[in-house]
Write an enzyme that holds these catalytic residues in place. Sequence first.
Site, PDB file in Angstrom:
ATOM      1  N   SER A  83      62.893   3.762  24.629  1.00 29.88           N
ATOM      2  CA  SER A  83      63.142   5.127  25.128  1.00 29.88           C
ATOM      3  C   SER A  83      64.211   5.797  24.275  1.00 29.88           C
ATOM      4  O   SER A  83      64.931   5.132  23.551  1.00 29.88           O
ATOM      5  CB  SER A  83      63.617   5.059  26.581  1.00 29.88           C
ATOM      6  N   SER A 118      65.380   9.193  21.607  1.00 32.30           N
ATOM      7  CA  SER A 118      64.853  10.154  20.619  1.00 32.30           C
ATOM      8  C   SER A 118      64.324   9.459  19.370  1.00 32.30           C
ATOM      9  O   SER A 118      63.346   9.911  18.780  1.00 32.30           O
ATOM     10  CB  SER A 118      65.950  11.154  20.240  1.00 32.30           C
ATOM     11  N   ASP A 178      62.986  -0.333  19.864  1.00 39.76           N
ATOM     12  CA  ASP A 178      63.805   0.544  20.694  1.00 39.76           C
ATOM     13  C   ASP A 178      65.025   1.038  19.922  1.00 39.76           C
ATOM     14  O   ASP A 178      65.358   0.495  18.867  1.00 39.76           O
ATOM     15  CB  ASP A 178      64.260  -0.231  21.952  1.00 39.76           C
ATOM     16  N   GLY A 179      65.639   2.057  20.449  1.00 44.27           N
ATOM     17  CA  GLY A 179      66.871   2.557  19.840  1.00 44.27           C
ATOM     18  C   GLY A 179      68.069   1.837  20.428  1.00 44.27           C
ATOM     19  O   GLY A 179      67.925   0.877  21.192  1.00 44.27           O
ATOM     20  N   ASP A 215      72.572   2.708  21.354  1.00 48.37           N
ATOM     21  CA  ASP A 215      73.689   3.650  21.269  1.00 48.37           C
ATOM     22  C   ASP A 215      74.749   3.167  20.292  1.00 48.37           C
ATOM     23  O   ASP A 215      75.440   3.962  19.663  1.00 48.37           O
ATOM     24  CB  ASP A 215      74.305   3.838  22.659  1.00 48.37           C
ATOM     25  N   GLY A 258      71.350   2.334  26.920  1.00 45.00           N
ATOM     26  CA  GLY A 258      71.408   2.968  28.226  1.00 45.00           C
ATOM     27  C   GLY A 258      71.957   4.372  28.191  1.00 45.00           C
ATOM     28  O   GLY A 258      72.098   5.026  29.212  1.00 45.00           O
ATOM     29  N   GLY A 259      72.250   4.849  26.966  1.00 44.20           N
ATOM     30  CA  GLY A 259      72.704   6.241  26.854  1.00 44.20           C
ATOM     31  C   GLY A 259      71.697   7.200  27.470  1.00 44.20           C
ATOM     32  O   GLY A 259      72.041   8.238  28.017  1.00 44.20           O
ATOM     33  N   GLU A 314      64.200  -1.353  29.629  1.00 45.96           N
ATOM     34  CA  GLU A 314      64.312  -1.671  28.196  1.00 45.96           C
ATOM     35  C   GLU A 314      64.692  -3.133  28.003  1.00 45.96           C
ATOM     36  O   GLU A 314      64.121  -3.832  27.167  1.00 45.96           O
ATOM     37  CB  GLU A 314      65.355  -0.774  27.528  1.00 45.96           C
TER      38      GLU A 314
HETATM   39  O1  DER Z   1      68.992   4.751  26.455  1.00 48.72           O
HETATM   40  C1  DER Z   1      68.756   3.988  25.500  1.00 48.72           C
HETATM   41  O2  DER Z   1      69.013   2.767  25.497  1.00 48.72           O
HETATM   42  C2  DER Z   1      68.193   4.567  24.233  1.00 48.72           C
HETATM   43  O3  DER Z   1      67.386   3.648  23.564  1.00 48.72           O
HETATM   44  C3  DER Z   1      69.387   4.948  23.366  1.00 48.72           C
HETATM   45  O4  DER Z   1      70.227   3.848  23.322  1.00 48.72           O
HETATM   46  C4  DER Z   1      69.007   5.359  21.975  1.00 48.72           C
HETATM   47  O5  DER Z   1      68.706   6.666  22.064  1.00 48.72           O
HETATM   48  P1  DER Z   1      68.513   7.550  20.740  1.00 48.72           P
HETATM   49  O6  DER Z   1      67.389   6.907  19.975  1.00 48.72           O
HETATM   50  O7  DER Z   1      68.152   8.889  21.287  1.00 48.72           O
HETATM   51  O8  DER Z   1      69.814   7.536  19.995  1.00 48.72           O
END
Ligand code: DER
Length: 233
Positions: free
Chosen positions: A29, A31, A85-86, A88, A99-100, A107
């Site tokens: 999740s 961007s 996944d992304g 923070d 978890g941002g 996740e």
């Molecule tokens: O909420 C989350 O864990 C997202 O993966 C976040 O950590 C990364 O979000 P971004 O790709 O918008 O920087």
Amino acid sequence: SPVDYAKKVAAIKAIDEYIKDNYIIGVGSGSTIVYAVERLAQRVKDEKLHVVCVPTSYQARQLIVNHKLQLGDLDIYPKLDCAIDGADEVDANMTLIKGGGGCLTQEKIVASCAKQFIVIGDESKESQKLGEKYKKGIPIEVIPMAYCPVQQKVEALFGGSAELRMAKMKAGPLVSDNGNFILDWKFPDSQFDWASVNTTIKMIPGVVETGLFVNMASKVYYGMADGSVREHK
Ligand code: DER
């Protein structure tokens, strides 16, 4: 923008290097993952790949459906080939703060079911020590009725301040995809053993999950504004 371009090149590299035909993929999740799903959909079309995508949030589910990718869930596919996944923030040991975007619980579950967990982000996510880059604190998902005792216990155990995350487009606290609240724990500048902090916090009654991903990431791709991609070393 340069940051978006950096996210995109990291996402492309991860998809191009890790995704194979017949893969079951955990989709994260945020961007950055949007660029990964776009690339995945392109590869599926160009190479006529058969893949199944397991979401980590309503947002991820929408991404999968909107790109006409095959949707799966852990009931049908409890073992995934890889999760992407992304994050923070990523420290020198590849411990993550996630978890941002408020999706840490699903996740972490999906990442834990994957043979490989690949993290993608722009270079701003890389740090030596957690807290250097991401200043909003470590997200902790809690059962709503327990948020005050959990807040007090975290602060008593480790210091800092754990603040209830308030919603932006809704009055009151943010409610996660799982119907829970999220605390953002702004921890003090200290040498923490994050594995032990994670375990201790998870044992507090009322805590559902923490945004500390310890010893989970297999690889991290950092995208740069100049289009190059560095891997975590
Ligand atoms: O909420 C989350 O864990 C997202 O993966 C976040 O950590 C990364 O979000 P971004 O790709 O918008 O920087």
